[in-house]
Design a protein around this motif. Structure first.
Motif, short mmCIF file in Angstrom:
data_model
loop_
_atom_site.label_atom_id
_atom_site.label_comp_id
_atom_site.label_asym_id
_atom_site.label_seq_id
_atom_site.Cartn_x
_atom_site.Cartn_y
_atom_site.Cartn_z
N GLY A 17 -11.25 -5.26 3.19
CA GLY A 17 -11.28 -6.39 2.28
C GLY A 17 -11.12 -5.94 0.83
O GLY A 17 -10.88 -4.76 0.55
N THR A 18 -11.32 -6.88 -0.13
CA THR A 18 -11.13 -6.56 -1.54
C THR A 18 -12.10 -5.48 -2.00
O THR A 18 -11.72 -4.54 -2.70
N VAL A 214 -5.00 -3.70 5.07
CA VAL A 214 -5.74 -4.59 4.19
C VAL A 214 -5.65 -6.02 4.72
O VAL A 214 -4.56 -6.49 5.05
N THR A 220 -5.41 -9.88 -1.60
CA THR A 220 -6.34 -8.78 -1.83
C THR A 220 -5.78 -7.72 -2.78
O THR A 220 -6.46 -7.29 -3.72
#
Length: 426
Positions: A17-18, A214, A220
């Motif tokens: 994730g981010t 990702v 993201t």
């Protein structure tokens, strides 16, 4: 070059994730500039290394913007190898991928040696060898393990840097009079220092090279890249200014462990031990993320026949390019035994700056309503990369240029050989 992996090649898992993407970017950048590049940058620019830091950050921002837009459009492993291949043609894509692999492999050796210099100054090479072996194993265990370990390393690095700033500013030795000699070698000194410091900012590309792993990459990656870069710029500026105030550019230029030297100079010298531990930890974090990114670029190049196809293997359970990672580990081990730390930084900077020049060229061709803002940034970023690369020491320019040319020659031979074999079968 197609936009997706070949059908018979297993896909990597989208697990990041981010937050994880930002952490991997921080792990790739933090440590390289603070613990390794500040010494040669001070030798080139004196106190002007703070100006050089701003120049390097501006070029890195342009490159980050281009990388983020391209990664969102082409969310697969490979970074600018993929982007330049799509936008500019396969030869330019190969040149970008080869430059990344060659330059970043040198970076791996530099980071392993940096870890050794901070952890055990009297015997840096055995420490470097052990680090390469262990971190190759971590990367082979899967990207989630890589992200998890990197989180821990980033936290420890930030704590060590906070200790370094406290020792430099609170030890009683900080003196604004040490901020002298801003242009000891003129404009060329500033650009050369910026090129060396750029070595420290290139980690944001690790987010792009992990694009196939990702989640929601179109959203993201454009968030994670500039956020990671901004955080690192703020940390570098604070640490660089504190070190210059503590000992001045002369001592930084001659030290193999510049932050430890700065921390040791005042009344809080005990914190130098913390800084040495932090330097080793930071270099380990950078090395871990670098090896992950290079392995993915090697995977992408092998998928399309630019490198031996057996490197395109993805482990069926771990879902990582294990053969590419193992080969990389072996090459880095050889380099650790042969290279000089500062020479490796210069060589890496040259190859990576040309890599980002191609990133900007590829982004310049992107269509869409937002290209009016993107194009001036890509022109500025591309010109900045070429200028900084050209002002590096001659041995870095000649060595880097020679290896890039050798890669193109080998590719041409390989393409002709492959074409001859295809003709013989038909």
């Amino acid at each position: 070059m197609s936009s997706t992996p070949p059908a018979n090649s297993p896909a990597l898992a989208r697990r990041l994730g981010t937050f994880d993407a930002v952490v991997l970017g921080l792990g790739s950048m933090l440590g390289a500039g603070v613990f390794a590049a500040f010494g040669p940058a001070a030798a080139a620019a004196g106190s002007g290394l703070l100006i050089a830091l701003a120049v390097a950050a501006a070029v890195a921002y342009c490159n980050a913007t281009a990388s983020a837009r391209l990664a969102a459009r082409y969310p697969e492993s490979g970074g600018t190898y993929v982007y330049a291949g799509r936008r500019l043609g396969p030869v330019w894509g190969f040149l970008a991928g080869w430059g990344f692999v060659v330059g970043k492999t040198a970076s791996c050796a530099a980071m392993a040696l940096t870890m050794g210099a901070y952890a055990w100054p009297q015997q840096p090479v055995p420490v470097a060898v052990a680090a390469v072996v262990v971190l190759t194993g971590v990367n082979c265990l899967g990207v989630e393990k890589t992200a998890r370990v990197t989180r821990v390393l980033v936290v420890l690095t930030l704590l060590a840097l906070a200790g370094a700033v406290a020792a430099c500013l609170g030890g009683g030795q900080a003196d604004p009079a040490r901020l002298t000699g801003w242009f000891p070698h003129g404009f060329t000194g500033i650009t050369q220092a910026a090129a060396l410091l750029f070595f420290a900012f290139a980690g944001y590309a690790r987010i792009a090279t992990l694009g196939e792993e990702v989640r929601d990459p179109a959203r993201t990656i454009p968030r994670a890249v500039p956020l990671a870069l901004l955080l690192v710029v703020l940390v570098y500026a604070a640490v660089g200014a504190a070190a210059l105030l503590a000992v001045g550019p002369g001592e930084l230029a001659t030290s193999t462990a510049p932050l430890a030297t700065a921390a040791r100079a005042g009344g809080l010298a005990g914190l130098a031990v913390v800084v040495r531990i932090g330097g080793a930890v930071a270099a380990a974090g950078v090395l871990l993320s670098l090896m992950a990114g290079i392995g993915r670029t090697g995977l992408a190049m092998a998928r399309h026949g630019e490198l031996p196809r057996w490197l395109a293997a993805v482990h069926p359970r771990r879902r990582v390019p294990h053969r590419a990672e193992l080969l990389l580990g072996a090459v880095v081990l050889v380099l650790v035994l042969l290279v000089d730390l500062r020479g490796a930084i210069g060589f890496s900077s040259f190859a990576v700056l040309l890599y980002y020049a191609l990133t900007n060229a590829a982004a310049f061709t992107l269509p869409g309503p937002r290209r009016g803002l993107l194009r001036p940034l890509t022109v500025l970023g591309g010109a900045g990369c070429v200028l900084l690369a050209a002002t590096l020491p001659a041995q870095a320019v000649l060595g880097g240029g020679g290896l890039l040319l050798a890669g193109l020659v080998l590719r041409a031979v390989h393409v002709r050989w492959r074409g001859g074999r295809a003709g013989a079968r038909s």
